[in-house]
Scaffold this motif. Structure first.
Motif, PDB file in Angstrom:
ATOM      1  N   MET A   1      78.073 -33.934  40.209  1.00  0.00           N
ATOM      2  CA  MET A   1      78.813 -32.910  39.485  1.00  0.00           C
ATOM      3  C   MET A   1      79.499 -31.989  40.496  1.00  0.00           C
ATOM      4  SD  MET A   1      79.603 -30.951  36.692  1.00  0.00           S
ATOM      5  CE  MET A   1      78.917 -32.109  35.579  1.00  0.00           C
ATOM      6  N   ARG A   2      80.758 -31.798  40.304  1.00  0.00           N
ATOM      7  CA  ARG A   2      81.539 -30.931  41.189  1.00  0.00           C
ATOM      8  C   ARG A   2      81.365 -29.474  40.793  1.00  0.00           C
ATOM      9  NH1 ARG A   2      87.271 -33.150  42.617  1.00  0.00           N
ATOM     10  NH2 ARG A   2      87.361 -30.925  42.904  1.00  0.00           N
ATOM     11  N   TRP A   3      81.547 -28.570  41.759  1.00  0.00           N
ATOM     12  CA  TRP A   3      81.479 -27.133  41.499  1.00  0.00           C
ATOM     13  C   TRP A   3      82.668 -26.679  40.667  1.00  0.00           C
ATOM     14  CZ3 TRP A   3      77.398 -24.103  42.529  1.00  0.00           C
ATOM     15  CH2 TRP A   3      76.440 -24.602  43.413  1.00  0.00           C
ATOM     16  N   ALA A   4      83.862 -27.171  41.024  1.00  0.00           N
ATOM     17  CA  ALA A   4      85.101 -26.749  40.357  1.00  0.00           C
ATOM     18  C   ALA A   4      85.480 -27.749  39.270  1.00  0.00           C
ATOM     19  CB  ALA A   4      86.224 -26.623  41.384  1.00  0.00           C
ATOM     20  N   ASP A   5      86.377 -27.333  38.405  1.00  0.00           N
ATOM     21  CA  ASP A   5      86.920 -28.220  37.378  1.00  0.00           C
ATOM     22  C   ASP A   5      87.784 -29.272  38.068  1.00  0.00           C
ATOM     23  OD1 ASP A   5      85.727 -26.302  35.778  1.00  0.00           O
ATOM     24  OD2 ASP A   5      87.599 -25.320  35.254  1.00  0.00           O
ATOM     25  N   ASP A   6      87.972 -30.425  37.409  1.00  0.00           N
ATOM     26  CA  ASP A   6      88.723 -31.488  38.084  1.00  0.00           C
ATOM     27  C   ASP A   6      89.835 -32.117  37.240  1.00  0.00           C
ATOM     28  OD1 ASP A   6      87.447 -33.191  36.285  1.00  0.00           O
ATOM     29  OD2 ASP A   6      86.141 -34.084  37.784  1.00  0.00           O
ATOM     30  N   GLY A  11      83.674 -28.099  35.793  1.00  0.00           N
ATOM     31  CA  GLY A  11      82.726 -28.153  36.887  1.00  0.00           C
ATOM     32  C   GLY A  11      81.452 -27.390  36.593  1.00  0.00           C
ATOM     33  N   LEU A  12      80.540 -27.429  37.549  1.00  0.00           N
ATOM     34  CA  LEU A  12      79.222 -26.820  37.407  1.00  0.00           C
ATOM     35  C   LEU A  12      79.313 -25.314  37.152  1.00  0.00           C
ATOM     36  CD1 LEU A  12      76.201 -27.379  37.508  1.00  0.00           C
ATOM     37  CD2 LEU A  12      76.281 -26.936  39.969  1.00  0.00           C
ATOM     38  N   VAL A  13      80.191 -24.615  37.848  1.00  0.00           N
ATOM     39  CA  VAL A  13      80.300 -23.162  37.678  1.00  0.00           C
ATOM     40  C   VAL A  13      80.799 -22.832  36.277  1.00  0.00           C
ATOM     41  CG1 VAL A  13      81.462 -21.073  38.491  1.00  0.00           C
ATOM     42  CG2 VAL A  13      80.601 -22.739  40.147  1.00  0.00           C
ATOM     43  N   THR A  14      81.835 -23.521  35.824  1.00  0.00           N
ATOM     44  CA  THR A  14      82.376 -23.276  34.483  1.00  0.00           C
ATOM     45  C   THR A  14      81.320 -23.542  33.421  1.00  0.00           C
ATOM     46  OG1 THR A  14      84.602 -23.856  35.208  1.00  0.00           O
ATOM     47  CG2 THR A  14      84.179 -23.943  32.846  1.00  0.00           C
ATOM     48  N   ARG A  15      80.625 -24.645  33.555  1.00  0.00           N
ATOM     49  CA  ARG A  15      79.582 -24.979  32.582  1.00  0.00           C
ATOM     50  C   ARG A  15      78.448 -23.969  32.603  1.00  0.00           C
ATOM     51  NH1 ARG A  15      78.416 -31.378  32.103  1.00  0.00           N
ATOM     52  NH2 ARG A  15      80.564 -32.075  31.901  1.00  0.00           N
ATOM     53  N   ALA A  16      78.008 -23.573  33.781  1.00  0.00           N
ATOM     54  CA  ALA A  16      76.907 -22.610  33.884  1.00  0.00           C
ATOM     55  C   ALA A  16      77.292 -21.283  33.239  1.00  0.00           C
ATOM     56  CB  ALA A  16      76.516 -22.408  35.347  1.00  0.00           C
ATOM     57  N   LEU A  17      78.507 -20.812  33.522  1.00  0.00           N
ATOM     58  CA  LEU A  17      78.955 -19.553  32.916  1.00  0.00           C
ATOM     59  C   LEU A  17      79.047 -19.687  31.396  1.00  0.00           C
ATOM     60  CD1 LEU A  17      81.653 -18.489  35.527  1.00  0.00           C
ATOM     61  CD2 LEU A  17      79.512 -17.287  35.026  1.00  0.00           C
ATOM     62  N   HIS A  18      79.585 -20.802  30.917  1.00  0.00           N
ATOM     63  CA  HIS A  18      79.709 -21.031  29.471  1.00  0.00           C
ATOM     64  C   HIS A  18      78.343 -20.982  28.791  1.00  0.00           C
ATOM     65  CE1 HIS A  18      79.835 -23.603  25.858  1.00  0.00           C
ATOM     66  NE2 HIS A  18      81.039 -23.093  25.681  1.00  0.00           N
ATOM     67  N   ALA A  66      86.584 -15.105  33.858  1.00  0.00           N
ATOM     68  CA  ALA A  66      88.049 -15.014  33.822  1.00  0.00           C
ATOM     69  C   ALA A  66      88.643 -15.282  35.198  1.00  0.00           C
ATOM     70  CB  ALA A  66      88.475 -13.644  33.305  1.00  0.00           C
ATOM     71  N   VAL A  67      88.067 -14.673  36.234  1.00  0.00           N
ATOM     72  CA  VAL A  67      88.560 -14.899  37.597  1.00  0.00           C
ATOM     73  C   VAL A  67      88.390 -16.375  37.965  1.00  0.00           C
ATOM     74  CG1 VAL A  67      88.124 -14.385  40.038  1.00  0.00           C
ATOM     75  CG2 VAL A  67      88.222 -12.521  38.368  1.00  0.00           C
ATOM     76  N   TRP A  68      87.221 -16.940  37.663  1.00  0.00           N
ATOM     77  CA  TRP A  68      86.974 -18.354  37.957  1.00  0.00           C
ATOM     78  C   TRP A  68      87.936 -19.242  37.174  1.00  0.00           C
ATOM     79  CZ3 TRP A  68      84.719 -21.147  41.539  1.00  0.00           C
ATOM     80  CH2 TRP A  68      84.493 -22.498  41.297  1.00  0.00           C
ATOM     81  N   GLY A  69      88.141 -18.921  35.915  1.00  0.00           N
ATOM     82  CA  GLY A  69      89.038 -19.715  35.081  1.00  0.00           C
ATOM     83  C   GLY A  69      90.469 -19.685  35.583  1.00  0.00           C
ATOM     84  N   ASP A 174      83.262 -33.939  25.817  1.00  0.00           N
ATOM     85  CA  ASP A 174      82.608 -34.465  27.019  1.00  0.00           C
ATOM     86  C   ASP A 174      82.864 -33.597  28.241  1.00  0.00           C
ATOM     87  OD1 ASP A 174      81.739 -36.517  25.431  1.00  0.00           O
ATOM     88  OD2 ASP A 174      83.128 -38.013  26.234  1.00  0.00           O
ATOM     89  N   GLY A 175      83.992 -32.902  28.253  1.00  0.00           N
ATOM     90  CA  GLY A 175      84.321 -32.056  29.391  1.00  0.00           C
ATOM     91  C   GLY A 175      83.339 -30.921  29.600  1.00  0.00           C
ATOM     92  N   MET A 176      82.736 -30.396  28.513  1.00  0.00           N
ATOM     93  CA  MET A 176      81.793 -29.291  28.628  1.00  0.00           C
ATOM     94  C   MET A 176      80.363 -29.730  28.359  1.00  0.00           C
ATOM     95  SD  MET A 176      81.449 -26.092  29.408  1.00  0.00           S
ATOM     96  CE  MET A 176      83.078 -25.374  29.349  1.00  0.00           C
ATOM     97  N   ILE A 177      80.181 -30.639  27.430  1.00  0.00           N
ATOM     98  CA  ILE A 177      78.823 -31.035  27.038  1.00  0.00           C
ATOM     99  C   ILE A 177      78.369 -32.282  27.790  1.00  0.00           C
ATOM    100  CG2 ILE A 177      77.371 -31.831  25.127  1.00  0.00           C
ATOM    101  CD1 ILE A 177      79.235 -30.299  23.247  1.00  0.00           C
ATOM    102  N   GLY A 178      79.266 -33.233  27.939  1.00  0.00           N
ATOM    103  CA  GLY A 178      78.887 -34.520  28.525  1.00  0.00           C
ATOM    104  C   GLY A 178      78.266 -35.406  27.473  1.00  0.00           C
ATOM    105  N   ARG A 179      77.811 -36.555  27.851  1.00  0.00           N
ATOM    106  CA  ARG A 179      77.183 -37.486  26.891  1.00  0.00           C
ATOM    107  C   ARG A 179      75.690 -37.489  27.082  1.00  0.00           C
ATOM    108  NH1 ARG A 179      80.199 -39.913  23.428  1.00  0.00           N
ATOM    109  NH2 ARG A 179      82.319 -40.396  23.943  1.00  0.00           N
TER     110      ARG A 179
END
Length: 179
Positions: A1-6, A11-18, A66-69, A174-179
């Motif tokens: 899993m990458r830290w940033a979105d791809d 990515g991991l940071v976006t998912r963790a914040l969500h 917001a800054v990360w996004g 799948d982008g946020m939850i995955g399978r």
């Protein structure tokens, strides 16, 4: 899993914040529901006693998100074209707008109350001892109402997640939850 979105997945940071914010919002709304159902009781005092601290934490996390996004904007999975993509964009803007306005109103009320601003027992700003009505009135009028509107928007968000996942089966979740 990458830290940033791809571009395909968050990515991991976006998912963790969500998911951290989702859990904290569940805590906030559950506490207010308990307050409405049970009234004054020890469990209510405990839950409501954390409300300001969690609200301030949610506001801070939203600003970080917001800054990360914005930093990952070009790397984010795109919305679908057409009506549903526009609806998703508008829905997300409404969610983010309400997640900003609701705690900001409460923060304005707290500052205008004349009491100290504390965060989990740490004093961030000393109380001035003078109530400022123009600062407290907007939150008194709109904080609770807009919070329930936020809950309705969250319910709509969850409904659309379920539609994407189980009705349309289009892989959007799948982008946020995955399978």
């Amino acid at each position: 899993m990458r830290w940033a979105d791809d571009g395909f997945r968050y990515g991991l940071v976006t998912r963790a914040l969500h998911w951290l914010m989702a859990g904290l919002l569940v805590w906030q709304f559950t506490g207010m529901a308990v307050k409405l159902i049970v009234g004054r009781a020890p469990i209510t005092a405990f839950w409501v006693g954390t409300h300001k601290d969690i609200g301030l934490l949610l506001l801070a996390l939203l600003l970080i998100r917001a800054v990360w996004g914005l930093a990952n904007l070009k790397l984010r999975p795109p919305h679908q074209p057409g009506f549903w993509g526009l609806a998703a964009l508008v829905g997300h803007l409404v969610l983010y707008g309400l997640m900003l306005v609701v705690p900001s109103l409460a923060l304005l009320r707290q500052i205008g109350s004349g009491r100290a601003l504390e965060f989990f027992g740490l004093e961030l700003m000393a109380g001035q001892g003078v109530k400022t009505d123009w600062m407290t009135a907007p939150a008194n009028a709109a904080h609770g109402l807009l919070a329930w509107v936020l809950l309705a928007a969250i319910a709509g968000h969850i409904l659309m997640v379920l539609v994407h996942r189980f009705v349309w089966k289009d892989g959007v979740t799948d982008g946020m939850i995955g399978r």
